[in-house]
Design an enzyme around this catalytic site. Structure first.
Site, PDB file in Angstrom:
ATOM      1  N   LYS A 235      42.727  -0.452 -21.054  1.00 52.50           N
ATOM      2  CA  LYS A 235      41.423  -1.043 -20.775  1.00 52.50           C
ATOM      3  C   LYS A 235      41.423  -1.339 -19.302  1.00 52.50           C
ATOM      4  O   LYS A 235      42.352  -1.931 -18.802  1.00 52.50           O
ATOM      5  CB  LYS A 235      41.232  -2.376 -21.462  1.00 52.50           C
ATOM      6  CG  LYS A 235      41.759  -2.416 -22.833  1.00 52.50           C
ATOM      7  CD  LYS A 235      41.323  -3.684 -23.464  1.00 52.50           C
ATOM      8  CE  LYS A 235      41.853  -3.685 -24.851  1.00 52.50           C
ATOM      9  NZ  LYS A 235      41.114  -4.086 -25.867  1.00 52.50           N
TER      10      LYS A 235
ATOM     11  N   ASP B  17      48.973   0.079 -21.721  1.00 54.30           N
ATOM     12  CA  ASP B  17      47.738  -0.306 -21.028  1.00 54.30           C
ATOM     13  C   ASP B  17      47.523   0.502 -19.756  1.00 54.30           C
ATOM     14  O   ASP B  17      48.463   1.066 -19.206  1.00 54.30           O
ATOM     15  CB  ASP B  17      47.843  -1.776 -20.592  1.00 54.30           C
ATOM     16  CG  ASP B  17      47.422  -2.725 -21.691  1.00 54.30           C
ATOM     17  OD1 ASP B  17      46.899  -2.246 -22.711  1.00 54.30           O
ATOM     18  OD2 ASP B  17      47.615  -3.941 -21.521  1.00 54.30           O
TER      19      ASP B  17
ATOM     20  N   MET C 165      40.892 -11.385 -13.381  1.00 59.08           N
ATOM     21  CA  MET C 165      39.680 -10.616 -13.717  1.00 59.08           C
ATOM     22  C   MET C 165      38.440 -11.224 -13.074  1.00 59.08           C
ATOM     23  O   MET C 165      37.435 -11.445 -13.744  1.00 59.08           O
ATOM     24  CB  MET C 165      39.502 -10.568 -15.245  1.00 59.08           C
ATOM     25  CG  MET C 165      40.596  -9.807 -15.947  1.00 59.08           C
ATOM     26  SD  MET C 165      40.406  -9.786 -17.738  1.00 59.08           S
ATOM     27  CE  MET C 165      41.207 -11.314 -18.185  1.00 59.08           C
TER      28      MET C 165
HETATM   29  N1  SAH Z   1      48.608  -9.908 -18.829  1.00 61.72           N
HETATM   30  C1  SAH Z   1      48.316  -9.660 -17.420  1.00 61.72           C
HETATM   31  C2  SAH Z   1      46.863  -9.920 -17.092  1.00 61.72           C
HETATM   32  C3  SAH Z   1      45.909  -8.939 -17.741  1.00 61.72           C
HETATM   33  S1  SAH Z   1      44.252  -9.222 -17.263  1.00 61.72           S
HETATM   34  C4  SAH Z   1      49.242 -10.482 -16.545  1.00 61.72           C
HETATM   35  O1  SAH Z   1      49.995 -11.304 -17.076  1.00 61.72           O
HETATM   36  O2  SAH Z   1      49.236 -10.291 -15.325  1.00 61.72           O
HETATM   37  C5  SAH Z   1      44.091  -8.091 -15.901  1.00 61.72           C
HETATM   38  C6  SAH Z   1      43.983  -8.847 -14.604  1.00 61.72           C
HETATM   39  O3  SAH Z   1      45.267  -9.216 -14.128  1.00 61.72           O
HETATM   40  C7  SAH Z   1      43.371  -8.075 -13.453  1.00 61.72           C
HETATM   41  O4  SAH Z   1      41.954  -8.112 -13.505  1.00 61.72           O
HETATM   42  C8  SAH Z   1      43.885  -8.843 -12.258  1.00 61.72           C
HETATM   43  O5  SAH Z   1      43.164 -10.034 -12.073  1.00 61.72           O
HETATM   44  C9  SAH Z   1      45.283  -9.224 -12.716  1.00 61.72           C
HETATM   45  N2  SAH Z   1      46.318  -8.282 -12.253  1.00 61.72           N
HETATM   46  C10 SAH Z   1      47.069  -7.462 -13.007  1.00 61.72           C
HETATM   47  N3  SAH Z   1      47.956  -6.787 -12.244  1.00 61.72           N
HETATM   48  C11 SAH Z   1      47.781  -7.196 -10.982  1.00 61.72           C
HETATM   49  C12 SAH Z   1      48.402  -6.890  -9.734  1.00 61.72           C
HETATM   50  N4  SAH Z   1      49.404  -6.019  -9.634  1.00 61.72           N
HETATM   51  N5  SAH Z   1      47.947  -7.518  -8.617  1.00 61.72           N
HETATM   52  C13 SAH Z   1      46.952  -8.415  -8.689  1.00 61.72           C
HETATM   53  N6  SAH Z   1      46.326  -8.748  -9.836  1.00 61.72           N
HETATM   54  C14 SAH Z   1      46.735  -8.155 -10.975  1.00 61.72           C
END
Ligand code: SAH
Length: 262
Positions: free
Chosen positions: A56, A35, A169
Site C-alpha cells: 500500500k 509491503d 503519513m
Molecule cells: N510501520 C511503519 C509506518 C507505516 S505508515 C513504521 O513503523 O515506520 C507509513 C509512513 O511511515 C509513511 O507515510 C512515512 O510517514 C513513514 N515512513 C516509513 N518509512 C520511512 C522512511 N524511510 N523515512 C521517513 N518516513 C518513513
C-alpha cells in the site's frame, strides 16, 4: 499442515536495519507477503521464498486488507513459515491488528517480530534525541490519516501538547496540518524538521518552523517522510534553514558568474 505466520518489521528501509531474528525467519520462509516500502535488498534475505507484493502506498492501488488476511490464512495451510513483512515496526500504523485478529479467528499461530520504526531511524539521521534531558519528557507518534470508513480522528491536541511529536503519513498535507496545529495554540515559531527517506540513500532533511510549514505548499517530497515538531529541534532546524538559504544564494549567483567575461 498448519504453518505459522510471522509479522516481521522490516525496519525503515536500509536492509541492514532488520533484526537478526527477522532475518533468520526470512531465511526459512516459504512465502513472503511484503509491503511497498520494503527494500529489495531485504527481500533478497529470502531467496528461496515465493514473494508476493501486497503493498500500500498512500493513494496508489492497494491490496484490500481482507484479501491480505485471507491470503495469510490460506498460506498457513501450505507453508510452515509464512512471513508478512511490514515497513518499520508492525505495531505502529501497520494494520497489524487486523491481521493478528484474522489469524486468531482462523486458529493460525502468529508471532510478531519488532522492527525499527521510521521515527527512530529518522531521529538517528537528525542527530537529536526525542527526549533531550530538560527539554522533552514526552513523545507523541500520531497520524492525521484516517482509513476509509473510519471516524475522523482528533489527532491534533495530543501533538500540540507533547514536548516532541512525530507525524506519520502527513507530509502530503503538511501546510494544512501546520494550520490545524496553530489553531491548537501551538506557537508558529515551533521548530519543525521533515525527514524524507530515512536510512535510505535519498535521505533528506528540511528545517523550518510551524509558520514556514503552513506557508510552504510545495515541499517537493517524493519518498516516505515524517514531520518532527518540538523545542528539541531548535538548533538543528536553524542550521538546516541557514544551509538551505546559503544553497539558494549560491544557485542565484551561479548564472551571473557564468556570464562574466573570462
Ligand atoms: N510501520 C511503519 C509506518 C507505516 S505508515 C513504521 O513503523 O515506520 C507509513 C509512513 O511511515 C509513511 O507515510 C512515512 O510517514 C513513514 N515512513 C516509513 N518509512 C520511512 C522512511 N524511510 N523515512 C521517513 N518516513 C518513513
Amino acid at each position: 499442515m498448519m504453518g505459522k505466520v510471522y509479522l516481521i518489521g522490516a525496519g525503515p528501509g536500509a536492509a541492514d536495519l532488520i533484526t537478526l531474528r527477522g532475518a533468520e525467519i526470512l531465511k526459512r520462509a516459504g512465502v513472503v507477503f511484503y509491503d511497498a516500502l520494503v527494500h529489495p535488498d531485504t527481500l533478497a534475505l529470502a531467496p528461496q521464498a515465493r514473494l508476493v507484493a501486497v503493498g500500500k502506498r498512500c493513494s496508489r492501488i492497494s491490496t484490500d486488507q481482507r484479501f491480505i488476511n485471507r491470503n495469510l490464512v490460506e498460506a498457513a495451510a501450505k507453508y510452515t513459515v509464512v512471513v508478512r513483512l511490514k515497513g518499520g515496526d508492525p505495531m505502529l500504523f501497520g494494520r497489524a491488528q487486523e491481521e493478528i485478529e484474522a489469524l486468531a479467528a482462523a486458529g493460525v499461530a502468529c508471532e510478531v517480530v519488532p522492527g525499527v520504526t521510521s521515527a527512530l531511524a529518522a531521529s538517528a539521521e537528525i542527530g537529536v534525541s526525542l527526549t533531550r534531558r530538560g527539554v522533552s519528557r514526552s513523545v507523541t507518534f500520531a497520524t492525521p490519516r484516517v482509513g476509509e470508513g473510519e471516524d475522523t480522528s482528533d489527532w491534533a491536541p495530543s501533538v500540540a501538547s507533547a514536548d516532541t511529536a512525530v507525524l506519520y503519513m502527513a507530509a502530503g498535507q503538511a501546510a494544512e496540518i501546520a494550520r490545524v496545529l496553530e489553531g491548537q495554540g501551538m506557537s508558529p515559531a515551533t521548530p519543525v524538521i521533515i525527514v524524507e527517506s530515512a536510512s535510505l540513500p535519498g535521505v533528506r532533511q528540511i528545517g523550518t518552523t510551524l509558520r514556514g510549514l503552513a506557508e510552504n505548499t510545495d515541499l517537493q517530497i517524493h519518498g516516505p517522510a515524517l514531520l518532527f515538531f518540538g523545542e528539541v529541534y531548535r538548533e538543528r532546524a536553524r542550521a538546516l534553514i541557514a544551509a538551505a538559504l546559503l544553497e539558494e544564494e549560491v544557485a542565484d549567483e551561479l548564472p551571473q558568474r557564468r556570464a562574466l567575461p573570462r
